[in-house]
Design an enzyme around this catalytic site. Sequence first.
Site, PDB file in Angstrom:
ATOM      1  N   GLU A  29       0.688  -1.279  -0.022  1.00  0.00           N
ATOM      2  CA  GLU A  29      -0.081  -0.084  -0.262  1.00  0.00           C
ATOM      3  C   GLU A  29       0.991   1.126  -0.016  1.00  0.00           C
ATOM      4  O   GLU A  29       1.374   1.453   0.899  1.00  0.00           O
ATOM      5  CB  GLU A  29      -0.842  -0.091   1.203  1.00  0.00           C
ATOM      6  CG  GLU A  29      -1.613   1.237   1.237  1.00  0.00           C
ATOM      7  CD  GLU A  29      -3.025   1.246   2.001  1.00  0.00           C
ATOM      8  OE1 GLU A  29      -3.834   2.281   2.029  1.00  0.00           O
ATOM      9  OE2 GLU A  29      -3.302   0.146   2.694  1.00  0.00           O
ATOM     10  N   ASP A  53       9.476   7.872   1.052  1.00  0.00           N
ATOM     11  CA  ASP A  53       8.842   7.903  -0.300  1.00  0.00           C
ATOM     12  C   ASP A  53       9.151   6.600  -0.805  1.00  0.00           C
ATOM     13  O   ASP A  53      10.130   5.970  -1.035  1.00  0.00           O
ATOM     14  CB  ASP A  53       9.727   8.872  -1.075  1.00  0.00           C
ATOM     15  CG  ASP A  53       9.155   9.175  -2.506  1.00  0.00           C
ATOM     16  OD1 ASP A  53       8.595   8.340  -2.929  1.00  0.00           O
ATOM     17  OD2 ASP A  53       9.042  10.520  -2.835  1.00  0.00           O
ATOM     18  N   ASP A  99      -2.663  12.405  -2.402  1.00  0.00           N
ATOM     19  CA  ASP A  99      -2.784  13.802  -2.663  1.00  0.00           C
ATOM     20  C   ASP A  99      -2.931  14.140  -3.984  1.00  0.00           C
ATOM     21  O   ASP A  99      -2.010  13.963  -4.736  1.00  0.00           O
ATOM     22  CB  ASP A  99      -1.437  14.519  -1.968  1.00  0.00           C
ATOM     23  CG  ASP A  99      -1.509  15.987  -1.657  1.00  0.00           C
ATOM     24  OD1 ASP A  99      -2.287  16.389  -2.610  1.00  0.00           O
ATOM     25  OD2 ASP A  99      -1.098  16.603  -0.821  1.00  0.00           O
ATOM     26  N   THR A 148     -11.612   4.140   4.184  1.00  0.00           N
ATOM     27  CA  THR A 148     -10.710   5.011   4.957  1.00  0.00           C
ATOM     28  C   THR A 148     -11.139   6.206   5.650  1.00  0.00           C
ATOM     29  O   THR A 148     -12.195   6.802   5.126  1.00  0.00           O
ATOM     30  CB  THR A 148      -9.395   5.400   3.897  1.00  0.00           C
ATOM     31  OG1 THR A 148      -9.772   6.339   3.192  1.00  0.00           O
ATOM     32  CG2 THR A 148      -9.024   4.094   3.154  1.00  0.00           C
ATOM     33  N   ARG A 149     -10.439   6.829   6.438  1.00  0.00           N
ATOM     34  CA  ARG A 149     -10.762   7.851   7.084  1.00  0.00           C
ATOM     35  C   ARG A 149     -10.852   9.247   6.235  1.00  0.00           C
ATOM     36  O   ARG A 149     -11.703   9.949   6.168  1.00  0.00           O
ATOM     37  CB  ARG A 149      -9.793   8.357   8.078  1.00  0.00           C
ATOM     38  CG  ARG A 149     -10.037   9.744   8.883  1.00  0.00           C
ATOM     39  CD  ARG A 149      -9.211   9.805   9.952  1.00  0.00           C
ATOM     40  NE  ARG A 149      -7.671   9.475   9.665  1.00  0.00           N
ATOM     41  CZ  ARG A 149      -6.797  10.027  10.324  1.00  0.00           C
ATOM     42  NH1 ARG A 149      -6.927  10.734  11.386  1.00  0.00           N
ATOM     43  NH2 ARG A 149      -5.410   9.861   9.679  1.00  0.00           N
ATOM     44  N   TYR A 150      -9.941   9.209   5.447  1.00  0.00           N
ATOM     45  CA  TYR A 150      -9.905  10.184   4.302  1.00  0.00           C
ATOM     46  C   TYR A 150     -11.266  10.224   3.515  1.00  0.00           C
ATOM     47  O   TYR A 150     -11.606  11.102   2.745  1.00  0.00           O
ATOM     48  CB  TYR A 150      -8.736  10.410   3.569  1.00  0.00           C
ATOM     49  CG  TYR A 150      -7.363  10.514   4.269  1.00  0.00           C
ATOM     50  CD1 TYR A 150      -7.019  12.025   4.636  1.00  0.00           C
ATOM     51  CD2 TYR A 150      -6.465   9.610   4.934  1.00  0.00           C
ATOM     52  CE1 TYR A 150      -6.107  12.428   5.575  1.00  0.00           C
ATOM     53  CE2 TYR A 150      -5.539  10.065   5.609  1.00  0.00           C
ATOM     54  CZ  TYR A 150      -5.257  11.302   6.074  1.00  0.00           C
ATOM     55  OH  TYR A 150      -4.115  11.573   6.553  1.00  0.00           O
TER      56      TYR A 150
END
Length: 235
Positions: A63, A115, A137, A211-213
């Site tokens: 992930e 990263d 993002d 997911t929370r987002y």
Amino acid sequence: MSDPVKRSIFYGRRQGRPLRKKATELVETVLPKILVPLGNLDNIKPLDLDKLFGNSSRETWLEIGFGGGEHLAWQAEHNPDVNLIGAEYFINGVASLLGHLDDNGAENVRIYRGDVRDMMPFLPANSLSKVFILFPDPWHKARHNKRRIVQRETLDRLAELLVDGGELRMATDDMGYLRWMLERTVPHPEFEWIASSKQDWNQRTEDWPKTRYEEKGIKKGCKPGYLRFTRLPRS
């Protein structure tokens, strides 16, 4: 805990609010035991995944940017016979994942704090069965589009890492980024979009928890898109 070795230019937050006591304890005591170690970029040696996880003959899933870790922790709990690697730079997200793993007792997760582009060269070819890129993002401004994780070079490397028939899952609630994902992945010669109807991209599958987002976006009125691609057989 010190920052990871900085290799690629990283854009985004590294830390948010100060960690609470329990989160700090987990970062200090548990994280070092499950970190993915990388060698020298000048002398790359593929990671021994069997050694990393202490087992063999298991599928490995990755992930990329696991956020608060809800999805990764769920997958670990519901797939105990699968090895999972999560890559995330944001220390608060790492701490959140450690908390979820502490709650559910899953021990089949390893974390790369950094990263993911720096870790990819160390992963063996044909070593991953699934890759998740969920709500990354979107970098809305055109001049920042190059910062998006979904790029042709990223897809090229994922095609090398995925086994034949392996799956790439992506999700976003930004329609501009959804088009960007499709424009780069649909024409890619190594991937095939698993979609035959609108339902295939506007609903999650049963093995794809929220997911929370994602929940935040839905509350704001955003409609996520869920994309699934399969890695085509090598000729």
